[in-house]
Design an enzyme around this catalytic site. Structure first.
Site, short mmCIF file in Angstrom:
data_model
loop_
_atom_site.label_atom_id
_atom_site.label_comp_id
_atom_site.label_asym_id
_atom_site.label_seq_id
_atom_site.Cartn_x
_atom_site.Cartn_y
_atom_site.Cartn_z
N ASP A 48 0.82 -1.21 0.00
CA ASP A 48 0.00 0.00 0.00
C ASP A 48 0.85 1.26 0.00
O ASP A 48 2.03 1.21 0.34
CB ASP A 48 -0.86 0.03 1.27
CG ASP A 48 -2.06 -0.86 1.14
OD1 ASP A 48 -2.41 -1.21 0.00
OD2 ASP A 48 -2.65 -1.20 2.18
N LYS A 70 -3.55 3.81 -2.97
CA LYS A 70 -4.24 4.98 -3.54
C LYS A 70 -3.27 6.00 -4.11
O LYS A 70 -3.54 6.62 -5.11
CB LYS A 70 -5.02 5.68 -2.42
CG LYS A 70 -6.33 5.05 -2.12
CD LYS A 70 -7.10 5.93 -1.15
CE LYS A 70 -8.08 5.08 -0.38
NZ LYS A 70 -8.21 5.44 1.00
N MET A 177 -9.50 -9.05 29.95
CA MET A 177 -9.74 -9.33 31.38
C MET A 177 -11.22 -9.56 31.67
O MET A 177 -11.71 -9.20 32.73
CB MET A 177 -9.23 -8.15 32.24
CG MET A 177 -7.78 -7.79 31.98
SD MET A 177 -7.23 -6.35 32.92
CE MET A 177 -7.90 -5.00 31.98
#
Ligand code: SAH
Length: 258
Positions: A48, A70, A177
């Site tokens: 990318d 892009k 958790m």
């Protein structure tokens, strides 16, 4: 672009495996060892525009490199063209790396690529990366959670796939958790309006050799948590995306509960 035939996509011709690799936020020292190894072994790397110049400079000379992002030149590739190119690459090469900024599964379309490739019978592995939120916050010395100042973290997309902004409609919730409180979590989420059939996944000892992934429905979460509470440290993922776990491996707790 390299001359790779994207038309013929018969999975009997597949040679290789695709690795969806996270490159972290930019600093090459924040690449994982696993990502670095994948890059070094790659025959072809589809990357990318977020990939930093420093990381580009570390890519092996022998590998074919294609920028599919892009900002890579005048021709932006569409997502479907990238996916087709990945398949064509797996037909031609053994080691295919799809390198993405940050983590491939956080606003990186890694999920779409995974689904598409698997639907075409291609073997895929995912190598996580340090996502921008974690990397940038550490660089700015901002603790994203703090017992006094912030006990939840929301990663939201500032734009939708149509280019506008909408507050998130179906966020993925990840509970750290949370095993001992699974009953309370379930009750609270149901009263907040989540449907009892919302997919959930419980991941214990994630990424370790003894990793366990169990999937089911929100209504079953307390049973799931009780059953696997002795397995080790665990995360609970609640949201539609958790159904990916059921598709990929795991026992369906529903079957066990029925
Ligand atoms: N998969 C990536 C995010 C892709 S979306 C990840 O996990 O980080 C691209 C957005 O990420 C950018 O528009 C910017 O908002 C953010 N981003 C990525 N790298 C960044 C960096 N080094 N510094 C600041 N923001 C960054």
């Amino acid at each position: 672009m390299k001359n790779i035939d994207t038309k013929q996509q018969n999975n009997t011709t597949i040679k290789g495996k695709v690795l969806l690799v996270g490159a972290g936020p930019g600093d090459p020292e924040l690449l994982t060892l696993k990502a670095m190894r994948a890059i070094n072994e790659a025959d072809i790397i589809l990357y990318d525009s977020l990939i930093s110049d420093e990381i580009l400079a570390m890519m092996p000379q022998k590998s074919t490199k294609i920028c599919v992002g892009k900002r890579c030149g005048a021709h932006k590739m569409s997502q479907i063209d990238i996916q087709k190119l990945l398949i064509a690459s797996a037909q031609k090469y053994k080691h295919v790396v799809r390198l993405k900024g940050g983590d491939p599964f956080i606003f990186g379309r890694g999920g779409e690529e995974l689904e598409y490739l698997q639907a075409h019978g291609i073997d895929v592995d995912v190598i996580p990366g340090i996502t921008a939120a974690a990397g940038c916050a550490a660089a700015a010395k901002i603790p994203l959670t703090h017992r006094q100042y912030g006990n939840a973290l929301m990663l939201d997309s500032g734009h939708t796939q149509f280019g506008d902004f909408e507050p998130s409609q179906n966020p993925t919730r990840v509970f750290y958790m949370g095993l001992k409180q699974a009953g309370l979590i379930t009750a609270r989420l149901l009263s907040d309006g989540l449907h009892e059939s919302t997919p959930v996944a419980l991941i214990a000892n994630g990424t370790l050799p003894n990793q366990e992934v169990h999937s089911g429905l929100l209504i079953d979460l307390p049973i799931l948590a009780e059953r696997y509470s002795a397995s080790g440290p665990a995360l609970i993922i609640v949201g539609e995306v958790a159904s990916f776990a059921a598709q990929n491996q795991t026992q369906m707790i529903r079957q066990a509960v029925a």
